[in-house]
Design an enzyme around this catalytic site. Sequence first.
Site, PDB file in Angstrom:
ATOM      1  N   GLU A  33     -18.673  22.944 -15.593  1.00 35.96           N
ATOM      2  CA  GLU A  33     -19.042  21.500 -15.979  1.00 35.96           C
ATOM      3  C   GLU A  33     -18.162  20.500 -15.252  1.00 35.96           C
ATOM      4  O   GLU A  33     -18.512  19.471 -14.923  1.00 35.96           O
ATOM      5  CB  GLU A  33     -18.821  21.480 -17.377  1.00 35.96           C
ATOM      6  CG  GLU A  33     -19.808  22.320 -18.444  1.00 35.96           C
ATOM      7  CD  GLU A  33     -19.688  22.250 -19.736  1.00 35.96           C
ATOM      8  OE1 GLU A  33     -18.706  21.765 -20.186  1.00 35.96           O
ATOM      9  OE2 GLU A  33     -20.203  23.224 -20.194  1.00 35.96           O
ATOM     10  N   TYR A  93     -10.027  -6.876  12.046  1.00 31.37           N
ATOM     11  CA  TYR A  93      -9.171  -6.407  10.798  1.00 31.37           C
ATOM     12  C   TYR A  93      -9.406  -7.188   9.659  1.00 31.37           C
ATOM     13  O   TYR A  93      -8.948  -8.494   9.950  1.00 31.37           O
ATOM     14  CB  TYR A  93      -8.043  -5.832  11.254  1.00 31.37           C
ATOM     15  CG  TYR A  93      -7.249  -5.197   9.845  1.00 31.37           C
ATOM     16  CD1 TYR A  93      -7.451  -3.974   9.483  1.00 31.37           C
ATOM     17  CD2 TYR A  93      -6.398  -6.069   9.349  1.00 31.37           C
ATOM     18  CE1 TYR A  93      -6.787  -3.423   8.223  1.00 31.37           C
ATOM     19  CE2 TYR A  93      -5.636  -5.580   8.179  1.00 31.37           C
ATOM     20  CZ  TYR A  93      -6.040  -4.087   7.839  1.00 31.37           C
ATOM     21  OH  TYR A  93      -5.378  -3.951   6.674  1.00 31.37           O
ATOM     22  N   HIS A 138     -39.969  23.988 -11.601  1.00 34.96           N
ATOM     23  CA  HIS A 138     -40.028  23.431 -12.840  1.00 34.96           C
ATOM     24  C   HIS A 138     -39.114  24.059 -14.162  1.00 34.96           C
ATOM     25  O   HIS A 138     -39.530  24.021 -15.345  1.00 34.96           O
ATOM     26  CB  HIS A 138     -41.327  23.126 -13.552  1.00 34.96           C
ATOM     27  CG  HIS A 138     -42.229  23.011 -12.573  1.00 34.96           C
ATOM     28  ND1 HIS A 138     -42.318  21.458 -11.951  1.00 34.96           N
ATOM     29  CD2 HIS A 138     -43.127  23.416 -11.701  1.00 34.96           C
ATOM     30  CE1 HIS A 138     -43.290  21.367 -11.064  1.00 34.96           C
ATOM     31  NE2 HIS A 138     -43.743  22.522 -10.808  1.00 34.96           N
ATOM     32  N   SER A 142     -12.627  27.386 -27.576  1.00 33.67           N
ATOM     33  CA  SER A 142     -12.763  26.301 -28.289  1.00 33.67           C
ATOM     34  C   SER A 142     -12.495  26.601 -29.890  1.00 33.67           C
ATOM     35  O   SER A 142     -12.165  27.481 -30.091  1.00 33.67           O
ATOM     36  CB  SER A 142     -14.670  26.049 -28.224  1.00 33.67           C
ATOM     37  OG  SER A 142     -14.818  25.619 -29.445  1.00 33.67           O
ATOM     38  N   LYS A 194     -16.892  30.713 -28.875  1.00 35.14           N
ATOM     39  CA  LYS A 194     -17.042  30.240 -27.752  1.00 35.14           C
ATOM     40  C   LYS A 194     -16.516  30.605 -26.480  1.00 35.14           C
ATOM     41  O   LYS A 194     -15.035  30.768 -26.519  1.00 35.14           O
ATOM     42  CB  LYS A 194     -16.994  28.759 -27.850  1.00 35.14           C
ATOM     43  CG  LYS A 194     -18.228  28.278 -28.691  1.00 35.14           C
ATOM     44  CD  LYS A 194     -18.656  26.936 -28.306  1.00 35.14           C
ATOM     45  CE  LYS A 194     -20.006  26.543 -28.756  1.00 35.14           C
ATOM     46  NZ  LYS A 194     -20.290  25.057 -28.216  1.00 35.14           N
ATOM     47  N   ASN A 246      -2.329  -2.730  12.937  1.00 33.14           N
ATOM     48  CA  ASN A 246      -3.850  -2.667  12.954  1.00 33.14           C
ATOM     49  C   ASN A 246      -4.357  -1.162  13.500  1.00 33.14           C
ATOM     50  O   ASN A 246      -5.206  -0.513  12.969  1.00 33.14           O
ATOM     51  CB  ASN A 246      -4.681  -3.735  13.556  1.00 33.14           C
ATOM     52  CG  ASN A 246      -4.483  -5.113  12.327  1.00 33.14           C
ATOM     53  OD1 ASN A 246      -3.786  -4.949  11.238  1.00 33.14           O
ATOM     54  ND2 ASN A 246      -4.875  -6.228  12.678  1.00 33.14           N
ATOM     55  N   SER A 304       0.881  -1.306  -0.100  1.00 34.46           N
ATOM     56  CA  SER A 304       0.062   0.104  -0.033  1.00 34.46           C
ATOM     57  C   SER A 304       0.879   1.290  -0.115  1.00 34.46           C
ATOM     58  O   SER A 304       0.443   2.601   0.000  1.00 34.46           O
ATOM     59  CB  SER A 304      -0.864  -0.109   1.350  1.00 34.46           C
ATOM     60  OG  SER A 304      -0.146  -0.184   2.547  1.00 34.46           O
TER      61      SER A 304
HETATM   62  N1  ARG Z   1      -1.672  -1.399   4.700  1.00 36.66           N
HETATM   63  C1  ARG Z   1      -2.518  -1.915   5.687  1.00 36.66           C
HETATM   64  C2  ARG Z   1      -3.903  -1.074   5.888  1.00 36.66           C
HETATM   65  O1  ARG Z   1      -3.886  -0.126   4.953  1.00 36.66           O
HETATM   66  C3  ARG Z   1      -2.237  -1.436   7.216  1.00 36.66           C
HETATM   67  C4  ARG Z   1      -2.667  -2.513   8.026  1.00 36.66           C
HETATM   68  C5  ARG Z   1      -2.072  -3.979   7.892  1.00 36.66           C
HETATM   69  N2  ARG Z   1      -2.213  -4.835   8.927  1.00 36.66           N
HETATM   70  C6  ARG Z   1      -1.692  -6.117   8.846  1.00 36.66           C
HETATM   71  N3  ARG Z   1      -2.107  -6.833   9.610  1.00 36.66           N
HETATM   72  N4  ARG Z   1      -1.390  -6.299   7.727  1.00 36.66           N
HETATM   73  O2  ARG Z   1      -5.250  -1.385   5.906  1.00 36.66           O
END
Ligand code: ARG
Length: 457
Positions: A289, A316, A156, A277, A282, A110, A23
């Site tokens: 938008e 978790y 409306h 444009s 324009k 976690n 991540s």
């Molecule tokens: N990258 C994980 C998340 O965003 C972090 C927690 C990971 N915990 C684990 N036990 N692998 O949720």
Amino acid sequence: MAQLWGGRFTKETDKLVYNFNASISFDQKFYEQDIRGSKAHVKMLAKQGILTEKERDQILEGLEGILADVKAGRLAITSEYEDIHSFVEANLIDRIGDPGKKLHTGRSRNDQVALDMKLYVRDEIDEIDQEVKSLLEALQKIMEENVHTYMPGFTHLQKAQPVTLAHHVGAYFEMFRRDRGRLFDIRKRMNTCPLGAGALAGTTYPLDREYTAQLLDFDEPTRNSMDSVSDRDYVIELLSALSTVMMHLSRFSEEIILWNSNEYRFVEIDDAYSTGSIMPQKKNPDIAELVRGKTGRVYGALTSILTTMKGIPLAYNKDMQEDKELTFDAIDTVKGCILLFTGMIDTMTFNKDVMEASTKHGFTNATDAADYLVNHGVPFRDAHGIVGQLVLFCEEKGIALDDMTLEEYKAISPVFEDDIYEAISLETCVNKRITIGAPGPEAMEKVIKIYKEYLSK
Ligand code: ARG
């Protein structure tokens, strides 16, 4: 590939698996919050005698060094680490050696990630709140300047009754004020500290969770360790509130696009906020938008997290890692949209003459003509019918109610007298509406005063 949990494994993780799992490419966004959380954790550990003061100081110095180096661009966050937590910890150990290995005592990734996400979301709520406040200030300025600027009010998308620009804009003021209220509520409800929940079942170390909470400006620690690591309600609440902000911005954008069209010409978007444009004549309202378009992205994030969370057993699970990219994207999108939108309306020109002319030529005073008859004893149903005939007459001649002669009025109903002109003038139609919340200048001035006070806080 730097992993924190290699001990029980006999094989290297497959490269594809590693990448799928990692991540760091997105959670590096909260490196500052991760370090802030670690500093509080370490201070608490030392206070409880779990770390020595010396170890605490070494770790704090190391963490501050990492923070400064990342900020200054001297230390790059690279994909050789699985996530931001591993990056910080590995770098700490590189810098200060063995004491660095004690940072993670009494903590799991976690509860660490639960904390980081909360800190990040809380910081962003504060920033978004300030942006919405600036938007409200821009709206308030328009209101103050346009208490007497007449425009048609629509239902409306048909001209209905005359209002003022201040009144129309005031409707949006109310919407964005409620948006701020929602952000405030969410911030208050989410402001409990999950650190100390461990992986899911707390820890056997004598942690002082109250102290950690206090160091990180939380109101109190969370009360159930399993909930602490698996609660993403506040993310859902935030994305819902942000979806509502976008819905409001999108409605307003839609109106500005209409008002900026050749048919309406109520406003002119500043050159700096328009685009050209291939067709030389324009000037397109692209910002409005795009704001309208990006609303879909933010709704998508809300739907996505709701769906991700619906089948997750306690506590978790890695599914929850999916909360980050979509939340980050939604937050950045909303911040960008509010900023650009505020700039656009701040620099936009209102064609007051066009608005007033449009109000006059749309029978927006027909209701007031009916009220005139009612005030002269005509039952409302009959009055409604009579005014219908007036409108038909005017439409055939291509004129407004104000342009009819008294003879023409009297031919349709003898009740009309010379004072009908005053009774249906724009000024009267608007100025008479003075109950709280109505467009009459007297009522508007009162509301604007309340808004001013609200913004001064
Ligand atoms: N990258 C994980 C998340 O965003 C972090 C927690 C990971 N915990 C684990 N036990 N692998 O949720």
